[in-house]
Design an enzyme around this catalytic site. Structure first.
Site, mmCIF file in Angstrom:
data_model
loop_
_atom_site.group_PDB
_atom_site.id
_atom_site.type_symbol
_atom_site.label_atom_id
_atom_site.label_comp_id
_atom_site.label_asym_id
_atom_site.label_seq_id
_atom_site.Cartn_x
_atom_site.Cartn_y
_atom_site.Cartn_z
ATOM 1 N N GLU A 104 37.028 70.715 23.746
ATOM 2 C CA GLU A 104 38.111 71.813 23.775
ATOM 3 C C GLU A 104 36.837 73.546 24.950
ATOM 4 O O GLU A 104 36.016 73.716 24.670
ATOM 5 C CB GLU A 104 37.701 71.889 22.214
ATOM 6 C CG GLU A 104 39.248 71.502 21.594
ATOM 7 C CD GLU A 104 40.519 71.891 22.066
ATOM 8 O OE1 GLU A 104 40.836 72.855 22.757
ATOM 9 O OE2 GLU A 104 41.065 72.265 20.600
ATOM 10 N N ASP A 108 38.822 76.976 16.042
ATOM 11 C CA ASP A 108 39.271 77.988 15.600
ATOM 12 C C ASP A 108 39.007 77.355 14.815
ATOM 13 O O ASP A 108 38.639 78.093 13.751
ATOM 14 C CB ASP A 108 40.153 79.025 16.665
ATOM 15 C CG ASP A 108 40.541 80.420 15.956
ATOM 16 O OD1 ASP A 108 39.865 80.958 15.138
ATOM 17 O OD2 ASP A 108 41.557 80.567 15.813
ATOM 18 N N PHE A 157 38.706 87.757 18.801
ATOM 19 C CA PHE A 157 39.259 87.109 19.915
ATOM 20 C C PHE A 157 38.620 87.210 21.570
ATOM 21 O O PHE A 157 38.697 88.799 22.021
ATOM 22 C CB PHE A 157 41.158 87.254 20.248
ATOM 23 C CG PHE A 157 41.876 86.999 21.393
ATOM 24 C CD1 PHE A 157 42.331 86.025 21.138
ATOM 25 C CD2 PHE A 157 42.225 87.865 22.500
ATOM 26 C CE1 PHE A 157 42.715 85.339 21.542
ATOM 27 C CE2 PHE A 157 42.455 87.363 23.687
ATOM 28 C CZ PHE A 157 43.381 86.153 22.836
HETATM 29 P P1 5GP Z 1 42.598 76.458 17.236
HETATM 30 O O1 5GP Z 1 43.985 75.345 16.917
HETATM 31 O O2 5GP Z 1 40.876 75.161 16.151
HETATM 32 O O3 5GP Z 1 43.941 76.727 15.697
HETATM 33 O O4 5GP Z 1 42.566 76.813 18.344
HETATM 34 C C1 5GP Z 1 42.527 76.384 19.224
HETATM 35 C C2 5GP Z 1 43.320 77.233 21.091
HETATM 36 O O5 5GP Z 1 43.274 77.772 20.165
HETATM 37 C C3 5GP Z 1 41.916 76.878 21.631
HETATM 38 O O6 5GP Z 1 41.576 75.300 22.148
HETATM 39 C C4 5GP Z 1 42.568 78.264 22.032
HETATM 40 O O7 5GP Z 1 43.435 77.137 23.331
HETATM 41 C C5 5GP Z 1 42.828 78.707 21.612
HETATM 42 N N1 5GP Z 1 42.399 79.817 21.005
HETATM 43 C C6 5GP Z 1 41.685 79.980 19.871
HETATM 44 N N2 5GP Z 1 40.523 80.855 19.409
HETATM 45 C C7 5GP Z 1 40.992 82.078 20.334
HETATM 46 C C8 5GP Z 1 40.669 82.845 21.090
HETATM 47 O O8 5GP Z 1 39.432 83.671 20.585
HETATM 48 N N3 5GP Z 1 40.924 83.803 22.593
HETATM 49 C C9 5GP Z 1 42.147 82.725 23.561
HETATM 50 N N4 5GP Z 1 41.863 83.154 24.249
HETATM 51 N N5 5GP Z 1 41.951 81.449 22.655
HETATM 52 C C10 5GP Z 1 41.813 80.907 21.917
HETATM 53 MG MG MG Z 2 42.701 75.805 23.925
#
Ligand code: 5GP
Ligand code: MG
Length: 180
Positions: A104, A108, A157
């Site tokens: 990954e 997040d 972010f």
């Molecule tokens: P999760 O499912 O863990 O909430 O998020 C995972 C996905 O969300 C990551 O693979 C990424 O694509 C996107 N994501 C999470 N945090 C960020 C961030 O700070 N910036 C960006 N550009 N994408 C994020």
């Molecule tokens: Mg992603």
């Protein structure tokens, strides 16, 4: 300080390329250590699109037989994680009986991770490990352990090195953060 504007937002430098490279070196060493005696080559699973730069740096450091597969999932819109995880492009091969290392860009909320862990086990993977370039420990409260983590960051972010803001910024060669 240099800054970059993507759509309507301005971002400033946060993690240098050198720092990323050092973190990826360590992740690769740990993967080699854990997989050097595998009887079958492990599968590196690139979670598209965000992980492309990370995986390309990581895989060339893992001097072991390995296979590369990809999957494309989405749950993000703009700068926040919304809704369920959707599989936009399915797995590019069979994982039955195989050791899979999910790669990954960032963990997040862990929603993507939970989805991938479940679907890979359902599809018969022997072992599923989680590898991420970045994580936000203040946000991630999931119970799936992160086996390999490049760097931990604060809950803000970021873009660059594969990560986008509404599809822009993936090609920046370091990590930038939303200007406050
Ligand atoms: P999760 O499912 O863990 O909430 O998020 C995972 C996905 O969300 C990551 O693979 C990424 O694509 C996107 N994501 C999470 N945090 C960020 C961030 O700070 N910036 C960006 N550009 N994408 C994020
Ligand atoms: Mg992603």
């Amino acid at each position: 300080m240099k800054s970059v504007t993507l759509h309507d937002k301005t971002f400033v430098p946060y993690i240098s390329n050198a720092e990323l490279m050092a973190a990826i070196d360590k992740v690769a060493e740990k993967i080699i250590e854990n997989h050097k005696n595998d009887t079958e080559p492990p599968i590196l699973l690139c979670v598209l699109n965000g992980s492309v730069m990370f995986v390309s740096e990581l895989m060339k450091r893992i001097e072991l037989p390995l296979e590369l597969m990809s999957i494309k999932v989405a749950s993000y819109s703009g700068t926040s994680s919304v809704g369920p995880v959707k599989e936009v492009q399915g797995l590019t091969g069979s994982v039955k009986g195989r050791n899979v290392i999910v790669c990954e860009d960032i963990v997040d909320t862990g929603k993507t991770l939970a989805y991938l862990s479940e679907t890979l086990h359902e599809r018969g993977a022997a072992k599923v490990e989680m590898c991420t370039m970045l994580t936000k420990p203040d946000v991630y409260k999931g119970n799936i352990p992160l086996d390999y983590v490049g760097l931990e960051i604060e809950n803000r972010f970021i873009v660059g090195f594969g990560l986008d803001y509404d599809q822009l910024g993936r090609n920046i060669n370091e990590i930038y953060i939303l200007k406050q």
